[in-house]
Every structure is written in C-alpha cells, then in structure tokens.
Design an enzyme around this catalytic site. Structure first.
Site, short mmCIF file in Angstrom:
data_model
loop_
_atom_site.label_atom_id
_atom_site.label_comp_id
_atom_site.label_asym_id
_atom_site.label_seq_id
_atom_site.Cartn_x
_atom_site.Cartn_y
_atom_site.Cartn_z
N LYS A 1 -15.59 10.40 6.52
CA LYS A 1 -15.50 11.07 5.23
C LYS A 1 -14.49 10.37 4.32
O LYS A 1 -14.76 10.12 3.14
CB LYS A 1 -15.08 12.54 5.43
N GLY B 1 0.83 -1.20 0.00
CA GLY B 1 0.00 0.00 0.00
C GLY B 1 0.86 1.24 0.00
O GLY B 1 2.06 1.19 -0.30
N SER C 1 -4.16 -2.74 0.32
CA SER C 1 -4.50 -1.33 0.49
C SER C 1 -4.55 -0.61 -0.85
O SER C 1 -5.38 -0.93 -1.70
CB SER C 1 -3.50 -0.68 1.44
#
Length: 378
Positions: free
Chosen positions: A142, A69, A102
């Site tokens: 978010k 990732g 990821s």
C-alpha cells in the site's frame, strides 16, 4: 526568586516574538541552504523562505538541497508548499558531492526548475521504516503504490520522466547528475549557482495550471541568503530521528524513575520535556502544537511552584516556556545569537540531569538489594 524566573521567561519570549525585519530586496534571488534529514523543522524553514520570497516578490527561490531523506509527512508538506508558491522555485542538488535521496527525490522533482551540481546523485526513493528496515506485507504494498502514484503525479506535472520516478520508488534506483539530465529527471546540470541562473534565464515555468512565470534578469538580480536561524538549527538537531529516539528513551526512563522514587521532581519534568521533543522529531506532534504543549507545561509548573516552593518546578517551568516559545514562534530573530555561557549552562544542566538519573538508578538498586538480603530490617 519566582518573580525573577517569570520575568526571565517573559523577556526570553519577548525576544523570540520580536520579528527581525527582512532585508530581502524586491525582485531578487533568494537562496536557501537545505541540508540534513527531511523533517518538520526543514519543512517550516522552507515554508519561511518561500513566504519571505513571495512577500518580497522575488524572481526565483533556489533551494540548495543535500539530504539522505526523511519523514514522508514532512516531504509531502514541502512538495505542497512548492506547488502553491507564487514565485518560481528551483531545487538545486548541491554542493558537489551532495545527494537528493529518498524523500529528496520527490522534493527535487517538485521544483519548477530542477538542477544538479557535478558529482551528485538522486534516487533510491523506496519507502522504509524509521529504523531502516523494509516494510513487509500488504502495508508495504500500500505504501509503495501510494508513493508511486504520488511521485508519478509530481513528474507528470513538471514534465519529467515519470517512468524513472516509479523505478526510483519500486526498485530504489539512483543515478548521477549526467544520467539524470539525460533521462529528463532534472532539467540540467549546473556547475554552480551562477551557472544555474544562466541556464534558467528565459525559461517559462508553470506555477500552477494556468499560471506561468518567465525567468528574466536573474544574473543581475540581487541575491539574498536566507539561512537557518540558530534556533532552527537547534531544533533541526533535536528533530533528527536518532536524537528523537534517544530523547524518547531518556524521557520514558525518567518517568519510570519518577514513579519509582516520587518526590524528586527533576526526572519527571525532564522526562516530560524529552518525550514532547521526541514526538516533535518523529512528526507525531506538529511543530506549533509541540511548542504550545511545552508552554502549557511550563505555565503549569510555574503555577505549581507557587504552592510548592522548591525552586525546581519554577526553573523547569521557565525552561519549558522558553523552549516552547522557540518552537512555537515561527519568525525567530535571525540575528539573535545566544551567548556562549547560555550553551555552556544548557550543557551543564543536561549533564547534571543525566548524572542524577544514573545516581537515582544506582542508589535505588542498592536499596533494593539490601532489602532483599535483610528482609527483616526495619
């Protein structure tokens, strides 16, 4: 002395600016080994590979991916570059034992062809902080919802399993290659590159809405390996988050030492360079911008050397100019390899700077203790 320093910097920049001619034949298969942390250097490397393949009208680009990732910003730019490619791009999680975790999950699912080697894994795409901790509160929600929307869009565009992609982000699920193929996360499992080309033969992929390409003649097409240049590997090492954190820490410590004991020069210059490289590693400075900043700093130091003939500023300026040139010039010569003595010299200089920093701290501490023990000394 100054003329030699400036001449050496100019020669080095000339070498960096020289673009080694690509020997990629037209209609070939371009293979690139993409491993390590997803960051700005990987992003630029993939951009270079795809651009070269487009120029040579390659039949297919194969990105052999193995990553834990990395940065969200770099991942998105890689996905965008694949999305606007004029040649088909296959993302192949390989070799055996590799993973696309990821950010690698997003990149794999963005490929026009997505494949995995035996004993590989994909998933665990939940967003975390750079230090590995969870992102809490409203900000965490978010970021998670934004990542879910993004990966669902990628999956739906490529006709892959959007529900599983959402789970990979929300629940950090991961699967092996067989489960990924069964769930339509990837297109198929390929034992090796030859097997991938055989299974991709005849497939029609959508490059962009309304633009398709049919993969033919892959088995007989010439293959070209586009590896990272020595410079790109060096920059990829610097851009690793752990190294970037270390560079930032050393940089700020060096600046504090320079402020505490002004006039030394070396800690301040070394600290400024380390901080710029640290910002590059965390993606806070774009690659080209970081290179230009280093070149500007180097030119300023060389100009200062004209008024303060210490030799230190000129040498540091030459180092900054060369390093900035390595970073700023996109097409560094792939066949130019620095001699062993250059690496030995760089290591010796780095060790000397670190020892100097510790020496300054040690003697400053001794002087401070002596002053406290004898407050009336003149």
């Amino acid at each position: 002395m100054m003329r030699r320093i400036i001449a050496a910097a100019a020669v080095a920049l000339g070498l960096l600016a020289a673009c080694a001619g690509s020997d990629t034949p037209e209609g070939g298969v371009v293979v690139a080994r993409v491993d390590g942390t997803v960051g700005p250097i990987m992003e630029r490397y993939i951009d270079r590979v795809i651009s070269d393949a487009e120029e040579r009208r390659a039949r297919l680009v194969v990105l052999e991916l193995d990553t834990p990732g990395g940065l969200d910003s770099s991942m998105r730019k890689i996905v965008q570059r694949i999305g606007r490619a004029d040649v088909p791009v296959a993302v192949y999680v390989a070799p055996i034992g590799a993973r696309a975790a990821s950010a690698g999950t997003f990149i794999t699912m963005a490929g026009h062809i997505a494949a995995m080697a035996p004993n590989t894994a994909i998933g665990a795409a939940a967003a975390i902080n750079a230090d590995g901790s969870d992102i809490e509160g409203t900000l965490g929600k978010k970021i998670e919802n934004d990542a879910v929307a993004y990966i669902r869009g990628i999956a739906e565009l490529r006709g892959r399993n959007a529900d599983w992609a959402e789970q990979a982000v929300r629940e950090a699920v991961a699967v092996n290659e067989n489960e990924a193929a069964r769930l339509n996360v990837v297109d198929f499992v390929a034992a090796d590159l030859d097997d991938l080309l055989r299974k991709a033969e005849g497939r029609t992929v959508t490059l962009r809405p309304g633009v398709t390409a049919t993969l033919t003649g892959l088995a007989d097409a010439p293959r070209v390996d586009l590896e990272m240049t020595p410079w790109e590997r060096f920059l990829a090492f610097i851009a690793d988050p752990a190294i970037a954190s270390l560079l930032l820490s050393i940089g700020f410590l060096a600046l504090i030492i320079e402020l505490y004991a002004p006039g030394l020069g070396v800690p301040g210059v070394a600290g400024a360079i380390a901080i710029i490289l640290g910002f590059l590693g965390f993606g806070l400075l774009p690659v080209d911008t970081a290179g230009l900043v280093l070149i500007g700093l180097g030119l300023a130091l060389v100009a200062a050397e004209l008024f303060v003939t210490s030799g230190i500023l000129g040498a540091a300026g030459a180092v900054a100019i060369v390093l900035g040139g390595i970073i700023a010039f996109r097409d560094t010569p792939a066949d130019f390899r620095p001699p062993a003595w250059a690496f030995a010299a760089a290591g010796s200089i780095l060790a000397a700077v670190v020892l100097l920093l510790f020496a300054v701290v040690f003697f400053a501490d001794r002087a401070s203790r002596r002053a406290r023990s004898d407050p009336f000394a003149f």
